[in-house]
Design a protein around this motif. Structure first.
Motif, short mmCIF file in Angstrom:
data_model
loop_
_atom_site.label_atom_id
_atom_site.label_comp_id
_atom_site.label_asym_id
_atom_site.label_seq_id
_atom_site.Cartn_x
_atom_site.Cartn_y
_atom_site.Cartn_z
N SER A 153 0.84 -0.75 -0.01
CA SER A 153 -0.09 0.20 -0.31
C SER A 153 0.81 1.26 0.48
CB SER A 153 -1.02 -0.22 1.09
OG SER A 153 -0.37 -0.32 2.70
N ALA A 154 1.86 1.25 0.15
CA ALA A 154 3.05 2.16 0.14
C ALA A 154 3.56 2.68 -1.37
CB ALA A 154 4.13 2.34 1.41
N PRO A 155 3.42 4.00 -1.53
CA PRO A 155 4.00 4.38 -3.00
C PRO A 155 5.08 4.03 -2.92
CG PRO A 155 3.28 6.58 -1.33
CD PRO A 155 3.66 4.86 -0.22
N ILE A 156 5.94 3.55 -4.18
CA ILE A 156 6.60 2.67 -4.99
C ILE A 156 7.99 3.87 -5.50
CG2 ILE A 156 6.32 3.09 -7.57
CD1 ILE A 156 7.33 0.31 -7.64
N PHE A 157 7.59 5.39 -5.09
CA PHE A 157 8.46 6.44 -5.35
C PHE A 157 7.86 7.87 -4.58
CE2 PHE A 157 10.05 9.61 -7.87
CZ PHE A 157 10.74 9.98 -8.50
N VAL A 158 8.68 8.03 -4.15
CA VAL A 158 8.42 9.43 -3.14
C VAL A 158 9.36 10.63 -3.78
CG1 VAL A 158 7.95 10.95 -1.63
CG2 VAL A 158 7.03 8.17 -1.43
N CYS A 159 9.40 10.91 -4.23
CA CYS A 159 9.93 12.49 -4.15
C CYS A 159 10.32 13.83 -3.76
CB CYS A 159 11.38 12.48 -5.53
SG CYS A 159 9.74 13.89 -6.55
N ASP A 160 11.05 14.22 -2.64
CA ASP A 160 10.31 15.35 -2.01
C ASP A 160 11.11 17.23 -1.76
OD1 ASP A 160 9.64 17.26 0.35
OD2 ASP A 160 10.96 16.47 1.76
N ASN A 161 10.82 17.78 -2.22
CA ASN A 161 11.28 19.29 -2.83
C ASN A 161 12.89 19.08 -3.45
OD1 ASN A 161 11.40 21.85 -3.12
ND2 ASN A 161 13.05 22.03 -0.79
N VAL A 162 12.56 17.98 -4.79
CA VAL A 162 14.06 17.66 -5.84
C VAL A 162 13.75 19.00 -6.45
CG1 VAL A 162 14.66 15.83 -7.55
CG2 VAL A 162 13.62 15.34 -4.93
N SER A 163 15.11 19.32 -6.31
CA SER A 163 15.32 20.40 -6.99
C SER A 163 16.94 20.03 -8.57
CB SER A 163 15.71 21.64 -6.18
OG SER A 163 14.88 22.02 -5.60
N LYS A 164 17.45 20.76 -9.37
CA LYS A 164 18.46 21.31 -10.43
C LYS A 164 18.24 22.52 -11.05
CE LYS A 164 22.14 19.28 -12.10
NZ LYS A 164 23.04 18.79 -11.17
N HIS A 165 19.67 22.66 -10.05
CA HIS A 165 19.76 24.56 -10.56
C HIS A 165 21.54 24.48 -10.99
CE1 HIS A 165 17.65 26.38 -7.08
NE2 HIS A 165 16.77 25.20 -7.49
N TYR A 166 21.06 24.84 -12.57
CA TYR A 166 22.50 25.29 -13.39
C TYR A 166 22.48 26.51 -13.23
CZ TYR A 166 21.21 20.75 -15.52
OH TYR A 166 21.08 19.54 -16.13
N GLY A 167 23.09 27.21 -12.27
CA GLY A 167 23.76 28.84 -11.88
C GLY A 167 21.89 28.91 -11.48
N SER A 168 21.41 30.36 -11.90
CA SER A 168 21.22 30.89 -11.48
C SER A 168 19.34 30.45 -12.05
CB SER A 168 20.57 32.43 -11.88
OG SER A 168 20.53 32.62 -13.19
N LEU A 169 19.23 29.30 -12.85
CA LEU A 169 18.29 28.38 -13.66
C LEU A 169 17.89 27.25 -13.15
CD1 LEU A 169 16.64 28.14 -16.23
CD2 LEU A 169 17.95 26.74 -17.20
N ALA A 170 16.74 27.60 -12.49
CA ALA A 170 15.78 26.00 -11.73
C ALA A 170 15.45 25.12 -12.88
CB ALA A 170 15.03 26.81 -11.03
N ALA A 171 15.80 24.60 -13.36
CA ALA A 171 15.31 23.96 -14.37
C ALA A 171 14.58 22.49 -13.36
CB ALA A 171 16.59 22.55 -14.83
#
Length: 266
Positions: free
Chosen positions: A7-25
């Motif tokens: 019953s638990a989720p198979i995948f969870v992500c929390d506040n995932v970020s990827k920045h390239y300099g000032s760009l938040a992709a």
């Protein structure tokens, strides 16, 4: 493989970020994906969809946030280790070894995608050969197994990537634009294969611009814009969201999708 409650989720992500300099992709993505479902991710070009895939599958390191596959935190794991845990993926662009045969491509995927290897060499075993044969038969490429991958047309290259992913025996499969550039009858063929993968109990996350494909297969849809989640909900509600219409669909596509779902419900 991880073991956890069904019953638990198979995948969870929390506040995932990827920045390239000032760009938040990718800018603070948080998701929970239930087992056995299909999550469709759409959005305009540059929304951060593929970058999100790259981050959570270990191709590119995250700038921030955390991710779990089952009860295993995979934050910072390499792409091969994540695959060996049970998370496979395909790519938007061709990611095959053109100098190898179709069968050899799938055998490489099975060899390095199922368990860690200390020595980077291809050693054929009956298990690998069987995994490759079954995967090629599953996607309909068994008759082309001994052809060089370089000779394959676009559809078959996409099917080869799917076969390679299937050969790793995944529990979770990320598909990046699996029908991009295909004709209508080719899209229908890939749709049938994705439905067969889901019927095996594999959870699927897919990126696609072909909305008929995305919405017909998905249990839930996420629309990304500027690295963030703009919409998350039922496929039938996508065309009703004014933000999605303005940022991505446009009035014409929105109207067509409304008619599509009205016809399905009739």
């Amino acid at each position: 493989m991880t073991t956890t409650s069904a019953s638990a989720p198979i995948f969870v992500c929390d506040n995932v970020s990827k920045h390239y300099g000032s760009l938040a992709a990718v800018d603070g993505m948080s998701l929970a994906i239930d087992r056995g479902t299909v999550l469709g991710i759409g959005g305009p070009n540059g929304a951060g969809k593929t970058t999100f895939f790259d981050v959570v599958t270990g191709v590119t390191p995250a700038t921030g946030g955390r991710a779990w596959f089952g009860d295993t935190e995979i934050t910072g794991f390499s792409s091969d280790r994540i695959c060996q845990l049970g998370v496979a993926r395909t790519f938007q662009l061709n990611a095959t070894f053109d100098s190898l045969t179709v069968r050899e491509n799938v055998e490489v995927s099975a060899l390095f995608g199922r368990e860690a290897r200390r020595l980077p060499r291809l050693t054929r075993t009956k298990v690998l050969e069987q995994a490759a044969s079954e995967a090629l038969d599953f996607v309909g490429l068994a008759d082309k197994a001994d052809q060089p991958a370089a000779r394959l047309p676009v559809l078959d290259r996409k099917l080869l990537m799917i076969a390679g992913a299937v050969a790793t025996d995944p529990q979770l499969l990320f598909l990046d634009e699996p029908v991009g550039g295909l004709a209508v009858h080719e899209i229908d063929r890939v749709m049938e294969i994705v439905e067969k993968i889901r019927a095996r109990g594999v959870t699927i996350v897919l990126i696609e611009h072909v909305m008929r494909f995305l919405l017909a297969l998905s249990t839930k849809v996420v629309i990304m814009h500027q690295g963030k989640i703009l919409f998350e909900g039922q496929p039938s509600r996508v065309a009703d969201d004014e933000r999605v219409v303005n940022a991505y669909l446009g009035a014409g596509a929105s109207s067509r999708l409304k008619r599509y779902f009205a016809a399905r419900e009739a």
